[in-house]
Write a protein that holds these residues in place. Structure first.
Motif, PDB file in Angstrom:
ATOM      1  N   PRO A   8       0.806  -1.228   0.000  1.00 18.68           N
ATOM      2  CA  PRO A   8       0.000   0.000   0.000  1.00 18.68           C
ATOM      3  C   PRO A   8       0.836   1.273   0.000  1.00 18.68           C
ATOM      4  O   PRO A   8       0.332   2.355  -0.271  1.00 18.68           O
ATOM      5  N   LYS A   9       2.101   1.106   0.296  1.00 19.82           N
ATOM      6  CA  LYS A   9       2.968   2.277   0.397  1.00 19.82           C
ATOM      7  C   LYS A   9       3.586   2.647  -0.950  1.00 19.82           C
ATOM      8  O   LYS A   9       3.632   3.805  -1.330  1.00 19.82           O
ATOM      9  N   CYS A  10       4.086   1.638  -1.667  1.00 19.42           N
ATOM     10  CA  CYS A  10       4.779   1.927  -2.923  1.00 19.42           C
ATOM     11  C   CYS A  10       4.150   1.200  -4.110  1.00 19.42           C
ATOM     12  O   CYS A  10       4.638   1.282  -5.222  1.00 19.42           O
ATOM     13  N   TYR A  14       5.492  -7.170  -5.551  1.00 21.79           N
ATOM     14  CA  TYR A  14       6.375  -8.233  -5.077  1.00 21.79           C
ATOM     15  C   TYR A  14       6.419  -8.303  -3.558  1.00 21.79           C
ATOM     16  O   TYR A  14       7.449  -8.151  -2.933  1.00 21.79           O
ATOM     17  N   THR A  15       5.275  -8.530  -2.956  1.00 19.05           N
ATOM     18  CA  THR A  15       5.201  -8.628  -1.509  1.00 19.05           C
ATOM     19  C   THR A  15       5.447 -10.049  -1.035  1.00 19.05           C
ATOM     20  O   THR A  15       5.311 -11.005  -1.788  1.00 19.05           O
ATOM     21  N   TYR A  16       5.813 -10.166   0.234  1.00 19.06           N
ATOM     22  CA  TYR A  16       5.987 -11.457   0.866  1.00 19.06           C
ATOM     23  C   TYR A  16       4.863 -11.681   1.858  1.00 19.06           C
ATOM     24  O   TYR A  16       4.372 -10.744   2.471  1.00 19.06           O
ATOM     25  N   GLU A  17       4.515 -12.959   2.028  1.00 19.54           N
ATOM     26  CA  GLU A  17       3.517 -13.297   3.025  1.00 19.54           C
ATOM     27  C   GLU A  17       4.231 -13.844   4.253  1.00 19.54           C
ATOM     28  O   GLU A  17       4.881 -14.884   4.184  1.00 19.54           O
ATOM     29  N   PRO A  25       9.983  -5.945   1.779  1.00 20.20           N
ATOM     30  CA  PRO A  25      11.281  -5.550   2.322  1.00 20.20           C
ATOM     31  C   PRO A  25      11.980  -4.418   1.573  1.00 20.20           C
ATOM     32  O   PRO A  25      12.817  -3.742   2.137  1.00 20.20           O
ATOM     33  N   GLU A  26      11.644  -4.212   0.341  1.00 23.21           N
ATOM     34  CA  GLU A  26      12.292  -3.140  -0.432  1.00 23.21           C
ATOM     35  C   GLU A  26      12.070  -1.779   0.218  1.00 23.21           C
ATOM     36  O   GLU A  26      12.967  -0.947   0.266  1.00 23.21           O
ATOM     37  N   CYS A  27      10.882  -1.537   0.720  1.00 21.47           N
ATOM     38  CA  CYS A  27      10.600  -0.257   1.365  1.00 21.47           C
ATOM     39  C   CYS A  27      10.406  -0.425   2.869  1.00 21.47           C
ATOM     40  O   CYS A  27      10.240   0.539   3.592  1.00 21.47           O
ATOM     41  N   GLY A  28      10.436  -1.677   3.327  1.00 26.87           N
ATOM     42  CA  GLY A  28      10.340  -1.932   4.764  1.00 26.87           C
ATOM     43  C   GLY A  28       8.940  -1.847   5.319  1.00 26.87           C
ATOM     44  O   GLY A  28       8.749  -1.859   6.524  1.00 26.87           O
ATOM     45  N   HIS A  29       7.948  -1.811   4.451  1.00 29.13           N
ATOM     46  CA  HIS A  29       6.579  -1.685   4.935  1.00 29.13           C
ATOM     47  C   HIS A  29       5.993  -3.044   5.296  1.00 29.13           C
ATOM     48  O   HIS A  29       6.185  -4.008   4.591  1.00 29.13           O
ATOM     49  N   GLU A  30       5.286  -3.097   6.412  1.00 28.31           N
ATOM     50  CA  GLU A  30       4.594  -4.308   6.841  1.00 28.31           C
ATOM     51  C   GLU A  30       3.162  -3.937   7.188  1.00 28.31           C
ATOM     52  O   GLU A  30       2.906  -2.865   7.719  1.00 28.31           O
ATOM     53  N   TRP A  31       2.257  -4.818   6.904  1.00 30.77           N
ATOM     54  CA  TRP A  31       0.860  -4.549   7.255  1.00 30.77           C
ATOM     55  C   TRP A  31       0.125  -5.844   7.509  1.00 30.77           C
ATOM     56  O   TRP A  31       0.498  -6.902   7.015  1.00 30.77           O
ATOM     57  N   THR A  40      -4.848   1.799   5.209  1.00 26.69           N
ATOM     58  CA  THR A  40      -3.477   2.117   5.564  1.00 26.69           C
ATOM     59  C   THR A  40      -2.991   3.344   4.786  1.00 26.69           C
ATOM     60  O   THR A  40      -2.359   4.221   5.344  1.00 26.69           O
ATOM     61  N   GLU A  41      -3.340   3.379   3.549  1.00 25.07           N
ATOM     62  CA  GLU A  41      -2.934   4.493   2.700  1.00 25.07           C
ATOM     63  C   GLU A  41      -3.566   5.801   3.189  1.00 25.07           C
ATOM     64  O   GLU A  41      -2.951   6.853   3.163  1.00 25.07           O
ATOM     65  N   ALA A  42      -4.783   5.730   3.655  1.00 24.10           N
ATOM     66  CA  ALA A  42      -5.509   6.930   4.072  1.00 24.10           C
ATOM     67  C   ALA A  42      -4.995   7.526   5.376  1.00 24.10           C
ATOM     68  O   ALA A  42      -5.221   8.668   5.658  1.00 24.10           O
ATOM     69  N   LYS A  43      -4.278   6.707   6.161  1.00 27.74           N
ATOM     70  CA  LYS A  43      -3.823   7.161   7.473  1.00 27.74           C
ATOM     71  C   LYS A  43      -2.562   8.029   7.449  1.00 27.74           C
ATOM     72  O   LYS A  43      -2.218   8.607   8.454  1.00 27.74           O
TER      73      LYS A  43
END
Ligand SMILES: [Zn+2]
Length: 44
Positions: A8-10, A14-17, A25-31, A40-43
């Motif tokens: 949701p950030k970038c 290519y996300t991991y479960e 991990p590329e941007c370090g975002h976890e949700w 999440t994007e709206a916050k």
């Protein structure tokens, strides 16, 4: 195959479960799995 949501950030597809959440991990975002990406994007 399961479909993983985009980060949701970038918007990368290519996300991991992880155990109970998604990680990009590329941007370090976890949700959380049950956390809607749009919310999440709206916050920010
Ligand atoms: Zn990202």
């Amino acid at each position: 195959m399961s479909t993983l949501p985009n980060c949701p950030k970038c918007q990368s597809q290519y996300t991991y479960e992880d155990a109970s959440r998604y990680v990009y991990p590329e941007c370090g975002h976890e949700w959380g799995r049950d956390e809607p990406a749009s919310e999440t994007e709206a916050k920010k």
